[in-house]
Write a protein that holds these residues in place. Structure first.
Motif, PDB file in Angstrom:
ATOM      1  N   ARG A 156       0.834  -1.220   0.000  1.00  4.57           N
ATOM      2  CA  ARG A 156       0.000   0.000   0.000  1.00  4.57           C
ATOM      3  C   ARG A 156       0.862   1.261   0.000  1.00  4.57           C
ATOM      4  O   ARG A 156       0.368   2.373  -0.146  1.00  4.57           O
ATOM      5  CB  ARG A 156      -0.899   0.016   1.245  1.00  4.57           C
ATOM      6  N   GLY A 157       2.169   1.075   0.217  1.00  5.04           N
ATOM      7  CA  GLY A 157       3.091   2.211   0.145  1.00  5.04           C
ATOM      8  C   GLY A 157       3.297   2.907   1.472  1.00  5.04           C
ATOM      9  O   GLY A 157       3.803   4.026   1.508  1.00  5.04           O
ATOM     10  N   PHE A 158       2.905   2.248   2.563  1.00  2.00           N
ATOM     11  CA  PHE A 158       3.036   2.869   3.882  1.00  2.00           C
ATOM     12  C   PHE A 158       3.771   1.955   4.847  1.00  2.00           C
ATOM     13  O   PHE A 158       3.655   0.730   4.780  1.00  2.00           O
ATOM     14  CB  PHE A 158       1.657   3.144   4.501  1.00  2.00           C
ATOM     15  N   TYR A 159       4.471   2.591   5.804  1.00  3.14           N
ATOM     16  CA  TYR A 159       4.994   1.862   6.962  1.00  3.14           C
ATOM     17  C   TYR A 159       3.866   1.742   7.984  1.00  3.14           C
ATOM     18  O   TYR A 159       2.907   2.533   7.956  1.00  3.14           O
ATOM     19  CB  TYR A 159       6.195   2.616   7.549  1.00  3.14           C
ATOM     20  N   ASP A 160       4.008   0.795   8.910  1.00  2.00           N
ATOM     21  CA  ASP A 160       2.945   0.586   9.910  1.00  2.00           C
ATOM     22  C   ASP A 160       2.600   1.886  10.638  1.00  2.00           C
ATOM     23  O   ASP A 160       1.428   2.178  10.895  1.00  2.00           O
ATOM     24  CB  ASP A 160       3.335  -0.522  10.912  1.00  2.00           C
ATOM     25  N   VAL A 161       3.636   2.706  10.935  1.00  2.00           N
ATOM     26  CA  VAL A 161       3.385   3.932  11.707  1.00  2.00           C
ATOM     27  C   VAL A 161       2.607   4.977  10.903  1.00  2.00           C
ATOM     28  O   VAL A 161       2.138   5.969  11.458  1.00  2.00           O
ATOM     29  CB  VAL A 161       4.706   4.561  12.222  1.00  2.00           C
ATOM     30  N   GLN A 162       2.483   4.759   9.591  1.00  2.00           N
ATOM     31  CA  GLN A 162       1.740   5.711   8.750  1.00  2.00           C
ATOM     32  C   GLN A 162       0.335   5.201   8.453  1.00  2.00           C
ATOM     33  O   GLN A 162      -0.438   5.925   7.831  1.00  2.00           O
ATOM     34  CB  GLN A 162       2.432   5.869   7.389  1.00  2.00           C
ATOM     35  N   ASP A 163       0.060   3.936   8.817  1.00  2.00           N
ATOM     36  CA  ASP A 163      -1.140   3.285   8.292  1.00  2.00           C
ATOM     37  C   ASP A 163      -2.011   2.770   9.431  1.00  2.00           C
ATOM     38  O   ASP A 163      -1.729   1.711  10.009  1.00  2.00           O
ATOM     39  CB  ASP A 163      -0.685   2.121   7.388  1.00  2.00           C
ATOM     40  N   PRO A 164      -3.100   3.489   9.759  1.00  2.00           N
ATOM     41  CA  PRO A 164      -3.951   3.037  10.864  1.00  2.00           C
ATOM     42  C   PRO A 164      -4.640   1.703  10.574  1.00  2.00           C
ATOM     43  O   PRO A 164      -5.172   1.063  11.487  1.00  2.00           O
ATOM     44  CB  PRO A 164      -4.978   4.174  11.009  1.00  2.00           C
ATOM     45  N   GLU A 165      -4.615   1.251   9.317  1.00  2.00           N
ATOM     46  CA  GLU A 165      -5.292  -0.010   8.957  1.00  2.00           C
ATOM     47  C   GLU A 165      -4.483  -1.257   9.314  1.00  2.00           C
ATOM     48  O   GLU A 165      -4.979  -2.363   9.162  1.00  2.00           O
ATOM     49  CB  GLU A 165      -5.514  -0.051   7.434  1.00  2.00           C
ATOM     50  N   VAL A 166      -3.207  -1.074   9.715  1.00  2.00           N
ATOM     51  CA  VAL A 166      -2.402  -2.268  10.005  1.00  2.00           C
ATOM     52  C   VAL A 166      -1.960  -2.253  11.467  1.00  2.00           C
ATOM     53  O   VAL A 166      -1.826  -1.184  12.062  1.00  2.00           O
ATOM     54  CB  VAL A 166      -1.149  -2.384   9.087  1.00  2.00           C
ATOM     55  N   PRO A 167      -1.735  -3.449  12.044  1.00  2.00           N
ATOM     56  CA  PRO A 167      -1.296  -3.476  13.445  1.00  2.00           C
ATOM     57  C   PRO A 167       0.132  -2.955  13.603  1.00  2.00           C
ATOM     58  O   PRO A 167       0.904  -2.976  12.633  1.00  2.00           O
ATOM     59  CB  PRO A 167      -1.365  -4.963  13.818  1.00  2.00           C
ATOM     60  N   GLN A 168       0.447  -2.522  14.833  1.00  2.00           N
ATOM     61  CA  GLN A 168       1.815  -2.094  15.144  1.00  2.00           C
ATOM     62  C   GLN A 168       2.772  -3.247  14.845  1.00  2.00           C
ATOM     63  O   GLN A 168       2.420  -4.403  15.028  1.00  2.00           O
ATOM     64  CB  GLN A 168       1.893  -1.732  16.635  1.00  2.00           C
ATOM     65  N   TRP A 169       3.929  -2.929  14.365  1.00  2.00           N
ATOM     66  CA  TRP A 169       5.010  -3.870  14.044  1.00  2.00           C
ATOM     67  C   TRP A 169       4.723  -4.680  12.793  1.00  2.00           C
ATOM     68  O   TRP A 169       5.397  -5.661  12.526  1.00  2.00           O
ATOM     69  CB  TRP A 169       5.366  -4.814  15.215  1.00  2.00           C
ATOM     70  N   ASN A 170       3.689  -4.283  12.024  1.00  2.00           N
ATOM     71  CA  ASN A 170       3.522  -4.947  10.720  1.00  2.00           C
ATOM     72  C   ASN A 170       4.767  -4.679   9.888  1.00  2.00           C
ATOM     73  O   ASN A 170       5.240  -3.545   9.791  1.00  2.00           O
ATOM     74  CB  ASN A 170       2.294  -4.372  10.001  1.00  2.00           C
ATOM     75  N   LEU A 171       5.325  -5.708   9.306  1.00  2.00           N
ATOM     76  CA  LEU A 171       6.504  -5.619   8.433  1.00  2.00           C
ATOM     77  C   LEU A 171       7.746  -5.105   9.170  1.00  2.00           C
ATOM     78  O   LEU A 171       8.547  -4.345   8.608  1.00  2.00           O
ATOM     79  CB  LEU A 171       6.197  -4.768   7.190  1.00  2.00           C
ATOM     80  N   ARG A 172       7.851  -5.509  10.433  1.00  2.00           N
ATOM     81  CA  ARG A 172       9.052  -5.205  11.211  1.00  2.00           C
ATOM     82  C   ARG A 172       9.396  -6.416  12.069  1.00  2.00           C
ATOM     83  O   ARG A 172       8.498  -7.124  12.531  1.00  2.00           O
ATOM     84  CB  ARG A 172       8.828  -4.032  12.182  1.00  2.00           C
ATOM     85  N   GLY A 173      10.672  -6.581  12.348  1.00  2.00           N
ATOM     86  CA  GLY A 173      11.082  -7.642  13.262  1.00  2.00           C
ATOM     87  C   GLY A 173      12.580  -7.655  13.437  1.00  2.00           C
ATOM     88  O   GLY A 173      13.321  -7.046  12.660  1.00  2.00           O
ATOM     89  N   LYS A 174      12.999  -8.337  14.516  1.00  2.00           N
ATOM     90  CA  LYS A 174      14.442  -8.477  14.785  1.00  2.00           C
ATOM     91  C   LYS A 174      14.782  -9.972  14.783  1.00  2.00           C
ATOM     92  O   LYS A 174      14.060 -10.778  15.391  1.00  2.00           O
ATOM     93  CB  LYS A 174      14.797  -7.892  16.155  1.00  2.00           C
ATOM     94  N   PHE A 175      15.868 -10.312  14.118  1.00  2.00           N
ATOM     95  CA  PHE A 175      16.296 -11.698  13.985  1.00  2.00           C
ATOM     96  C   PHE A 175      17.747 -11.803  14.443  1.00  2.00           C
ATOM     97  O   PHE A 175      18.572 -10.967  14.055  1.00  2.00           O
ATOM     98  CB  PHE A 175      16.189 -12.140  12.514  1.00  2.00           C
ATOM     99  N   THR A 176      18.048 -12.811  15.248  1.00  2.00           N
ATOM    100  CA  THR A 176      19.417 -12.963  15.780  1.00  2.00           C
ATOM    101  C   THR A 176      20.054 -14.217  15.202  1.00  2.00           C
ATOM    102  O   THR A 176      19.460 -15.313  15.277  1.00  2.00           O
ATOM    103  CB  THR A 176      19.373 -13.041  17.315  1.00  2.00           C
ATOM    104  N   THR A 177      21.239 -14.057  14.644  1.00  2.00           N
ATOM    105  CA  THR A 177      21.917 -15.200  14.029  1.00  2.00           C
ATOM    106  C   THR A 177      22.475 -16.134  15.091  1.00  2.00           C
ATOM    107  O   THR A 177      22.808 -15.723  16.201  1.00  2.00           O
ATOM    108  CB  THR A 177      23.088 -14.737  13.141  1.00  2.00           C
TER     109      THR A 177
END
Ligand code: BEZ
Ligand code: FE
Length: 288
Positions: A156-177
């Protein structure tokens, strides 16, 4: 008493103000700032109306900033200043992955996720993608305990913080090798999107006839004890905006080629549905 004139004003500001600054670095910065600002004003013969418009523009830029929106970073990015700072501080060494802009949408505190997790929390109809690779040092040794903080915009062209339609942390995460340095995650194929144009920076781009588009990319901040922090992107090969990124942040070494994949075994291992887009991309960190 002396008069302040167009001819002597720069020198007087230096004498009365800059040269009295005791911190040497601040004195250097202020001196150069005064020189360039005065030269700029004289060069373009700034009118009073233009000066006031600039004041209003900077005021509006500040007023647009809050904990979720950083219009000043956007201003710096779209004027190429952020990439100049990047180039000065991360000169190409030929070793390690190249740096690029952080952008205004990084949010610290993203959830720690198990390796291979899907960062899509709300499906926006994007194409499934699986991204994998390893994090190594200059000698190609895997780095254990490297943290990959990843974020991206949705189709949709938005980050989660710009888009009230998606939950917080949509398309974000931390991964540890682990000891093998490998990472992998599922997401949606990143597509091009515009930087925010609803503020003063958008007006500036529009007035200059400049488009606001960024080529599709995944953002990464990668940290590991004993290594320099890496702030970078993986750009999507073939994107039509690779040559004209609105924030000048593309580098050819950061372009990743996704391949259509129907590997049933891989799909089963990570709960994916074939076909999906597969990207292999390794990161190199530099020892501090
Ligand atoms: C971004 O990729 O998130 C971004 C970078 C610079 C300006 C605006 C957005
Ligand atoms: Fe981005």
């Amino acid at each position: 008493m002396r008069d302040f004139t167009m001819e002597n004003l720069t020198e007087i500001v230096h004498e009365e103000y800059v040269s009295k600054t005791s911190d040497p670095r601040l004195r250097e910065i202020m001196g150069s700032l005064v020189n360039h600002l005065h030269a700029f004003v004289k060069d373009i013969q700034l009118t009073e109306a233009e000066w006031f418009e600039a004041v209003q523009f900077l005021t509006a830029t500040g007023q647009m900033c809050d904990e979720k929106r950083q219009e000043f970073i956007l201003l710096s990015d779209t004027l190429g200043v952020s990439m100049l700072v990047d180039a000065i501080n991360h000169p190409r060494s030929g070793a390690g992955t190249e740096n690029t802009v952080l952008g205004p949408f990084y949010v610290s505190g993203a959830p720690d996720l198990p390796m291979g997790s899907n960062i899509v929390k709300k499906d926006s109809g994007g194409t499934l993608a699986f991204v994998r690779g390893k994090v190594t040092d200059q000698d190609d040794n895997p780095i254990d305990g490297a943290v990959l903080d990843v974020w991206q915009a949705s189709v949709r062209g938005f980050y989660d913080v710009q888009d009230p339609e998606v939950p917080q942390w949509n398309l974000r995460g931390k991964f540890t090798t682990g000891p093998d340095g490998k990472y992998c995650l599922a997401t949606e194929l990143p597509g091009f999107y515009p930087v925010p144009t609803d503020g003063p920076v958008g007006k500036m781009l529009n007035a200059c006839g400049r488009h606001a588009m960024r080529p599709g990319h995944l953002h990464f901040v990668i940290t590991a004890d004993g290594y320099d922090r890496l702030t970078t992107h993986i750009f999507t090969a073939g994107d039509e905006y690779l040559e004209s990124d609105a924030v000048f942040a593309t580098k050819s070494s950061l372009v990743g080629e996704y391949q259509a994949c129907e590997d049933e075994a891989l799909a089963k291992e990570y709960g994916l549905q074939v076909p999906f887009q597969l990207l292999d991309f390794d990161f190199g960190l530099m020892r501090t």
